[in-house]
Design an enzyme around this catalytic site. Structure first.
Site, PDB file in Angstrom:
ATOM      1  N   ASP A 103     -31.646 -12.053  17.814  1.00 55.75           N
ATOM      2  CA  ASP A 103     -31.388 -12.307  16.542  1.00 55.75           C
ATOM      3  C   ASP A 103     -31.130 -13.873  16.611  1.00 55.75           C
ATOM      4  O   ASP A 103     -30.248 -14.432  17.311  1.00 55.75           O
ATOM      5  CB  ASP A 103     -30.720 -11.587  15.501  1.00 55.75           C
ATOM      6  CG  ASP A 103     -31.065 -10.240  15.530  1.00 55.75           C
ATOM      7  OD1 ASP A 103     -32.241  -9.780  15.980  1.00 55.75           O
ATOM      8  OD2 ASP A 103     -30.331  -9.517  14.511  1.00 55.75           O
ATOM      9  N   HIS A 249     -27.647 -12.108  20.481  1.00 50.63           N
ATOM     10  CA  HIS A 249     -27.945 -12.954  19.822  1.00 50.63           C
ATOM     11  C   HIS A 249     -28.018 -14.185  20.763  1.00 50.63           C
ATOM     12  O   HIS A 249     -27.345 -14.191  21.670  1.00 50.63           O
ATOM     13  CB  HIS A 249     -26.700 -13.175  18.997  1.00 50.63           C
ATOM     14  CG  HIS A 249     -26.649 -12.086  17.754  1.00 50.63           C
ATOM     15  ND1 HIS A 249     -26.016 -11.146  17.951  1.00 50.63           N
ATOM     16  CD2 HIS A 249     -26.998 -12.264  16.604  1.00 50.63           C
ATOM     17  CE1 HIS A 249     -25.940 -10.316  16.956  1.00 50.63           C
ATOM     18  NE2 HIS A 249     -26.602 -11.031  15.860  1.00 50.63           N
TER      19      HIS A 249
END
Length: 323
Positions: A103, A249
Site C-alpha cells: 500500500d 507498505h
C-alpha cells in the site's frame, strides 16, 4: 323620582362596582399582554416560554440520532468487513499460494528496490497505489505493471473514507485513481483497498458493484516506528498460512508511518520470500489467488517488449538517485 346627587354616586355600593370593573379591566389587559410576550421580553420580565421545557429532550434526541448515524455509517461497515469479512476478500483458498500486497506507493526510493527483489525471486504481487503518486511517478507505475504485477486502487490521497460521503469517495478518489491508472497502463484496475481498511456504509453498497474490495488476513505492522527487520520476519512467518493475503507498505510518508519503515520491510521480505519458497509457497497476484486471468496484461507486454526495455533503465535511475 329625584335625581341622584354627588353623595349618592360616591356611595360604597357604587364605588365597589367601579372598583370591580377597574380590576377586571386591568386583569384582562395583563392577560392580553402575557399572550403576546416574546422570548426577548421573557428575558427581562423573568417569564419562561413554555417550549423551553422541551429543550433538554430535543438535545438528548438529537445526540442519540447522531450516535445512531455514526454507528450505522462507520461502526456497522467495520463489523461487517473487518470482523465478519462479508462482501470483501480477506484470503484465498487454502493452497500453497499467498498474495503479497503493498500500500501507499509508488515511492521513488523503495518501490524500485522492491521490484528488483520480487523479480530476483520470481514473485508477483499487488500494489494498491495512491492516484496522486501514480500521477507523480508515471514511469514507476508503468514498471509495476509491465513486470507482471497487479495494480489496485488505494484512493487518490490517503484520506479515511469515514470522513467523506460515499459519492466523494467514489468520484474524487476511486474513479479518479482508476482513470489515472488506466491512462498510464491501458488497463482499468478492478481491486480496491480503502486506507486503513475503513469503509463507510455507502462504500459497502456502492463500490462492491464495480470493484473487488480487498483487505488482508496477515497484517505486517511494518509501518510502525520501532519495527525492525527481525521482528517483522518472525511475525510474518508465524502468521502466513496457505491462501494468506499479506499487507505491507512500500512507502513511509503517510500520517503516522515511519519513513524508514520500508527499508526494514525490504530486509525482512528478502528472508521471508526465501523461506516461503523452501516451504513450497508461491507469491502470486490477488487475481491469481482468486483463480482469475490477467485481463489486459499479456497483450500489452507482448506487443511492446521494446517498451519494457526502455522503461526499466529509467526506473533504475530512480534507484541510483534515491539509493
Amino acid at each position: 323620582m329625584a335625581p341622584l346627587d354627588d353623595d349618592a354616586l360616591s356611595s360604597p355600593l357604587a364605588g365597589g362596582n367601579a372598583s370591580k370593573r377597574h380590576a377586571k379591566s386591568e386583569a384582562e389587559q395583563r392577560e392580553a399582554q402575557s399572550d403576546g410576550i416574546d422570548d426577548d421580553e421573557a428575558v427581562f420580565t423573568g417569564a419562561v416560554p413554555p417550549r423551553c421545557d422541551s429543550m433538554p429532550k430535543l438535545m438528548l434526541g438529537g445526540a442519540l440520532l447522531i450516535l445512531v448515524l455514526i454507528v450505522f455509517y462507520m461502526g456497522l461497515p467495520f463489523i461487517i468487513t473487518r470482523i465478519c469479512g462479508i462482501g470483501v476478500l480477506r484470503k484465498g483458498k487454502p493452497a500453497a499460494r499467498i498474495a503479497l500486497t503493498f500500500d501507499d506507493g509508488p515511492d521513488p526510493r523503495y518501490t524500485p528496490q522492491l521490484l528488483d527483489l520480487l523479480q530476483e525471486h520470481g514473485a508477483k504481487a499487488t500494489f494498491f497505489v495512491l492516484g496522486s503518486k501514480a500521477e507523480q511517478y508515471p514511469d514507476l507505475t508503468r514498471r509495476i505493471y509491465l513486470e507482471g504485477h497487479q495494480l489496485g486502487i488505494h484512493n487518490y490521497s490517503h484520506l479515511p473514507n469515514w470522513l467523506m460521503s460515499p459519492w466523494q469517495v467514489r468520484e474524487r478518489h476511486v474513479e479518479r485513481t482508476a482513470d489515472i491508472v488506466e491512462r498510464l497502463v491501458g488497463e482499468r484496475p478492478v481491486c480496491y483497498r480503502p486506507p486503513w481498511g475503513m469503509m463507510n456504509a455507502g462504500d459497502w453498497f456502492l463500490l462492491r458493484k464495480t470493484y473487488r474490495i480487498v483487505l488482508w488476513s496477515v497484517m505486517g505492522w511494518d509501518w510502525m516506528r520501532g519495527t525492525d527487520a527481525g521482528r517483522l520476519t518472525r511475525r510474518l512467518l508465524r502468521n502466513i498460512k496457505p491462501g494468506s493475503i499479506v499487507l505491507l507498505h512500500d512507502s513511509g510518508d503517510t500520517a503516522g508511518a515511519d519513513e524508514d519503515a520500508p527499508r526494514q520491510m525490504l530486509k525482512s521480505l528478502r528472508e521471508v520470500i526465501a523461506k516461503l519458497r523452501l516451504q513450497g509457497y508461491r507469491c502470486v497476484r490477488v487475481d491469481e489467488l482468486q483463480g482469475q486471468p490477467h485481463a489486459g496484461r499479456i497483450p500489452m507486454v507482448q506487443a511492446g517488449r521494446g517498451q519494457v526495455k526502455m522503461a526499466l533503465p529509467r526506473q533504475r535511475g530512480y534507484h541510483q538517485n534515491h539509493g
